[in-house]
Design a protein around this motif. Sequence first.
Motif, PDB file in Angstrom:
ATOM      1  N   TRP A 211       0.706  -1.198  -0.218  1.00 39.84           N
ATOM      2  CA  TRP A 211       0.236  -0.016  -0.061  1.00 39.84           C
ATOM      3  C   TRP A 211       0.984   1.163   0.287  1.00 39.84           C
ATOM      4  O   TRP A 211       1.631   1.403   0.580  1.00 39.84           O
ATOM      5  CB  TRP A 211      -1.037  -0.216   1.152  1.00 39.84           C
ATOM      6  CG  TRP A 211      -1.714  -0.873   1.250  1.00 39.84           C
ATOM      7  CD1 TRP A 211      -1.965  -2.218   1.864  1.00 39.84           C
ATOM      8  CD2 TRP A 211      -2.651  -1.293   0.379  1.00 39.84           C
ATOM      9  NE1 TRP A 211      -3.287  -2.846   1.819  1.00 39.84           N
ATOM     10  CE2 TRP A 211      -3.415  -1.742   0.843  1.00 39.84           C
ATOM     11  CE3 TRP A 211      -3.305  -0.291  -0.765  1.00 39.84           C
ATOM     12  CZ2 TRP A 211      -4.436  -2.171  -0.129  1.00 39.84           C
ATOM     13  CZ3 TRP A 211      -4.355  -0.756  -1.827  1.00 39.84           C
ATOM     14  CH2 TRP A 211      -5.214  -2.524  -0.912  1.00 39.84           C
ATOM     15  N   ARG A 212       0.813   1.809  -0.775  1.00 36.10           N
ATOM     16  CA  ARG A 212       1.196   3.563  -1.122  1.00 36.10           C
ATOM     17  C   ARG A 212       0.522   4.361  -0.216  1.00 36.10           C
ATOM     18  O   ARG A 212      -0.939   4.916  -0.080  1.00 36.10           O
ATOM     19  CB  ARG A 212       1.152   4.218  -2.506  1.00 36.10           C
ATOM     20  CG  ARG A 212       1.946   2.523  -2.975  1.00 36.10           C
ATOM     21  CD  ARG A 212       2.194   3.438  -4.787  1.00 36.10           C
ATOM     22  NE  ARG A 212       0.940   4.716  -4.824  1.00 36.10           N
ATOM     23  CZ  ARG A 212       0.701   5.073  -6.182  1.00 36.10           C
ATOM     24  NH1 ARG A 212       1.942   4.599  -7.346  1.00 36.10           N
ATOM     25  NH2 ARG A 212      -0.173   5.773  -6.793  1.00 36.10           N
ATOM     26  N   SER A 213       2.003   5.045   0.941  1.00 34.45           N
ATOM     27  CA  SER A 213       1.303   6.078   1.520  1.00 34.45           C
ATOM     28  C   SER A 213       1.260   7.296   0.416  1.00 34.45           C
ATOM     29  O   SER A 213       1.243   8.635   1.008  1.00 34.45           O
ATOM     30  CB  SER A 213       1.564   6.599   2.796  1.00 34.45           C
ATOM     31  OG  SER A 213       3.956   6.735   2.277  1.00 34.45           O
ATOM     32  N   TYR A 214       2.241   7.404  -0.680  1.00 32.06           N
ATOM     33  CA  TYR A 214       2.351   8.702  -1.084  1.00 32.06           C
ATOM     34  C   TYR A 214       1.182   8.436  -2.960  1.00 32.06           C
ATOM     35  O   TYR A 214       0.874   7.488  -3.012  1.00 32.06           O
ATOM     36  CB  TYR A 214       3.420   8.747  -1.858  1.00 32.06           C
ATOM     37  CG  TYR A 214       4.244   7.417  -2.348  1.00 32.06           C
ATOM     38  CD1 TYR A 214       3.526   7.338  -4.120  1.00 32.06           C
ATOM     39  CD2 TYR A 214       4.875   6.311  -1.872  1.00 32.06           C
ATOM     40  CE1 TYR A 214       4.428   6.059  -4.463  1.00 32.06           C
ATOM     41  CE2 TYR A 214       5.299   5.532  -2.554  1.00 32.06           C
ATOM     42  CZ  TYR A 214       4.611   5.608  -3.904  1.00 32.06           C
ATOM     43  OH  TYR A 214       5.028   4.125  -4.549  1.00 32.06           O
ATOM     44  N   ASP A 215       0.429   9.741  -3.417  1.00 32.80           N
ATOM     45  CA  ASP A 215       0.185   9.950  -4.882  1.00 32.80           C
ATOM     46  C   ASP A 215      -1.367   8.882  -4.131  1.00 32.80           C
ATOM     47  O   ASP A 215      -2.424   8.550  -4.792  1.00 32.80           O
ATOM     48  CB  ASP A 215       0.428   9.127  -5.784  1.00 32.80           C
ATOM     49  CG  ASP A 215       1.364   9.875  -6.439  1.00 32.80           C
ATOM     50  OD1 ASP A 215       1.419  11.004  -5.978  1.00 32.80           O
ATOM     51  OD2 ASP A 215       2.463   9.121  -7.496  1.00 32.80           O
ATOM     52  N   THR A 216      -1.814   9.420  -2.972  1.00 31.30           N
ATOM     53  CA  THR A 216      -3.075   8.893  -2.490  1.00 31.30           C
ATOM     54  C   THR A 216      -4.528   9.851  -2.853  1.00 31.30           C
ATOM     55  O   THR A 216      -3.965  11.390  -3.380  1.00 31.30           O
ATOM     56  CB  THR A 216      -3.653   8.743  -0.717  1.00 31.30           C
ATOM     57  OG1 THR A 216      -3.079   9.835  -0.544  1.00 31.30           O
ATOM     58  CG2 THR A 216      -2.040   7.966  -0.424  1.00 31.30           C
ATOM     59  N   THR A 217      -5.258   9.350  -3.264  1.00 34.74           N
ATOM     60  CA  THR A 217      -6.735  10.677  -3.591  1.00 34.74           C
ATOM     61  C   THR A 217      -7.519  10.509  -2.929  1.00 34.74           C
ATOM     62  O   THR A 217      -7.770  10.445  -2.064  1.00 34.74           O
ATOM     63  CB  THR A 217      -6.597   9.974  -4.672  1.00 34.74           C
ATOM     64  OG1 THR A 217      -6.324   8.900  -5.468  1.00 34.74           O
ATOM     65  CG2 THR A 217      -8.218  10.359  -5.001  1.00 34.74           C
ATOM     66  N   LEU A 218      -7.376  12.071  -2.173  1.00 34.41           N
ATOM     67  CA  LEU A 218      -8.381  12.567  -1.248  1.00 34.41           C
ATOM     68  C   LEU A 218      -9.270  13.189  -2.119  1.00 34.41           C
ATOM     69  O   LEU A 218      -9.196  13.929  -3.292  1.00 34.41           O
ATOM     70  CB  LEU A 218      -7.990  14.036  -0.995  1.00 34.41           C
ATOM     71  CG  LEU A 218      -6.416  13.639  -0.131  1.00 34.41           C
ATOM     72  CD1 LEU A 218      -6.521  14.993   0.338  1.00 34.41           C
ATOM     73  CD2 LEU A 218      -6.456  12.269   0.491  1.00 34.41           C
ATOM     74  N   HIS A 219     -10.956  12.787  -1.939  1.00 34.96           N
ATOM     75  CA  HIS A 219     -12.040  12.745  -2.512  1.00 34.96           C
ATOM     76  C   HIS A 219     -12.444  13.968  -1.315  1.00 34.96           C
ATOM     77  O   HIS A 219     -13.175  13.841   0.167  1.00 34.96           O
ATOM     78  CB  HIS A 219     -12.632  11.920  -2.618  1.00 34.96           C
ATOM     79  CG  HIS A 219     -12.697  10.320  -2.563  1.00 34.96           C
ATOM     80  ND1 HIS A 219     -12.223  10.255  -3.931  1.00 34.96           N
ATOM     81  CD2 HIS A 219     -11.315   9.593  -2.366  1.00 34.96           C
ATOM     82  CE1 HIS A 219     -12.209   9.290  -4.510  1.00 34.96           C
ATOM     83  NE2 HIS A 219     -11.135   8.820  -3.518  1.00 34.96           N
TER      84      HIS A 219
ATOM     85  N   PRO B 208     -16.924  16.077  -5.998  1.00 37.28           N
ATOM     86  CA  PRO B 208     -16.597  15.168  -6.808  1.00 37.28           C
ATOM     87  C   PRO B 208     -15.331  15.899  -7.041  1.00 37.28           C
ATOM     88  O   PRO B 208     -15.005  14.918  -8.058  1.00 37.28           O
ATOM     89  CB  PRO B 208     -17.326  16.319  -8.225  1.00 37.28           C
ATOM     90  CG  PRO B 208     -17.313  17.430  -6.863  1.00 37.28           C
ATOM     91  CD  PRO B 208     -18.177  17.148  -5.688  1.00 37.28           C
ATOM     92  N   ARG B 209     -14.599  16.482  -6.435  1.00 36.61           N
ATOM     93  CA  ARG B 209     -13.297  17.777  -6.237  1.00 36.61           C
ATOM     94  C   ARG B 209     -12.386  16.033  -5.796  1.00 36.61           C
ATOM     95  O   ARG B 209     -12.318  15.681  -4.655  1.00 36.61           O
ATOM     96  CB  ARG B 209     -12.818  18.471  -5.417  1.00 36.61           C
ATOM     97  CG  ARG B 209     -11.738  18.623  -6.303  1.00 36.61           C
ATOM     98  CD  ARG B 209     -11.649  20.505  -5.466  1.00 36.61           C
ATOM     99  NE  ARG B 209     -11.637  20.415  -3.811  1.00 36.61           N
ATOM    100  CZ  ARG B 209     -11.271  20.422  -3.362  1.00 36.61           C
ATOM    101  NH1 ARG B 209     -10.107  19.682  -3.261  1.00 36.61           N
ATOM    102  NH2 ARG B 209     -11.536  20.595  -2.021  1.00 36.61           N
ATOM    103  N   THR B 210     -11.113  15.787  -6.278  1.00 38.37           N
ATOM    104  CA  THR B 210     -10.374  15.324  -6.215  1.00 38.37           C
ATOM    105  C   THR B 210      -8.890  16.180  -5.786  1.00 38.37           C
ATOM    106  O   THR B 210      -8.740  16.445  -6.906  1.00 38.37           O
ATOM    107  CB  THR B 210     -10.096  13.446  -6.760  1.00 38.37           C
ATOM    108  OG1 THR B 210      -9.874  13.956  -8.014  1.00 38.37           O
ATOM    109  CG2 THR B 210     -11.184  12.973  -6.493  1.00 38.37           C
ATOM    110  N   GLU B 211      -7.875  15.630  -5.422  1.00 37.82           N
ATOM    111  CA  GLU B 211      -7.092  15.618  -5.275  1.00 37.82           C
ATOM    112  C   GLU B 211      -5.632  14.915  -4.943  1.00 37.82           C
ATOM    113  O   GLU B 211      -6.435  13.862  -3.370  1.00 37.82           O
ATOM    114  CB  GLU B 211      -6.441  16.817  -4.570  1.00 37.82           C
ATOM    115  CG  GLU B 211      -6.527  17.259  -2.787  1.00 37.82           C
ATOM    116  CD  GLU B 211      -6.352  18.051  -2.283  1.00 37.82           C
ATOM    117  OE1 GLU B 211      -5.450  18.370  -1.129  1.00 37.82           O
ATOM    118  OE2 GLU B 211      -7.008  19.279  -2.664  1.00 37.82           O
ATOM    119  N   LEU B 212      -4.115  14.729  -5.283  1.00 44.73           N
ATOM    120  CA  LEU B 212      -3.212  13.951  -4.714  1.00 44.73           C
ATOM    121  C   LEU B 212      -2.800  14.522  -3.885  1.00 44.73           C
ATOM    122  O   LEU B 212      -2.260  15.714  -3.164  1.00 44.73           O
ATOM    123  CB  LEU B 212      -2.655  13.511  -6.010  1.00 44.73           C
ATOM    124  CG  LEU B 212      -2.567  12.777  -7.321  1.00 44.73           C
ATOM    125  CD1 LEU B 212      -1.776  12.441  -7.698  1.00 44.73           C
ATOM    126  CD2 LEU B 212      -3.494  11.357  -6.663  1.00 44.73           C
TER     127      LEU B 212
END
Length: 151
Positions: free
Chosen positions: A107-115, A118-122
Amino acid sequence: MSDTVIEKTLRAANEQQEGVVRDVFRAAGLLWQCKGRDCLFDNTATEELCQGCGRQPDGRRITDRIPPSAHPDDFAELRPLLKAHFADHGKQLPDAVTFTTNFDNDWRSYDTTLHYGPRTELYDFDDAVEEALYALGTALPGEHLRVALYR
């Protein structure tokens, strides 16, 4: 049929044709319409969440996504850790966080997606979250882990 073909077809349709084209694409399973009370946005079949409001196809808020390799009890520790992380860093609490895996299926702790609706960010997490993800063990190829935080 690709998303591009759907978009081109919808752009080519005049006002009268557009409703019929959308109905045909929905009937064929190429589009799904959000069931959110205030949304009804048309999404392509490849979209897991509504691009208009961020909800699931049934109109419900984004929920946990527990992959087969994880156990539901793992969320008992991960959810409060994530909430504390955002509080400690003075960052707005997202509706959910989606984790993916690296090439070794860790599992990666980087480049995760925050929801955020409708907007997401890494986003990149710190060592505490990385350690908690490591404790989950190795994932199966292609798995995603999503933790809803609005609860």
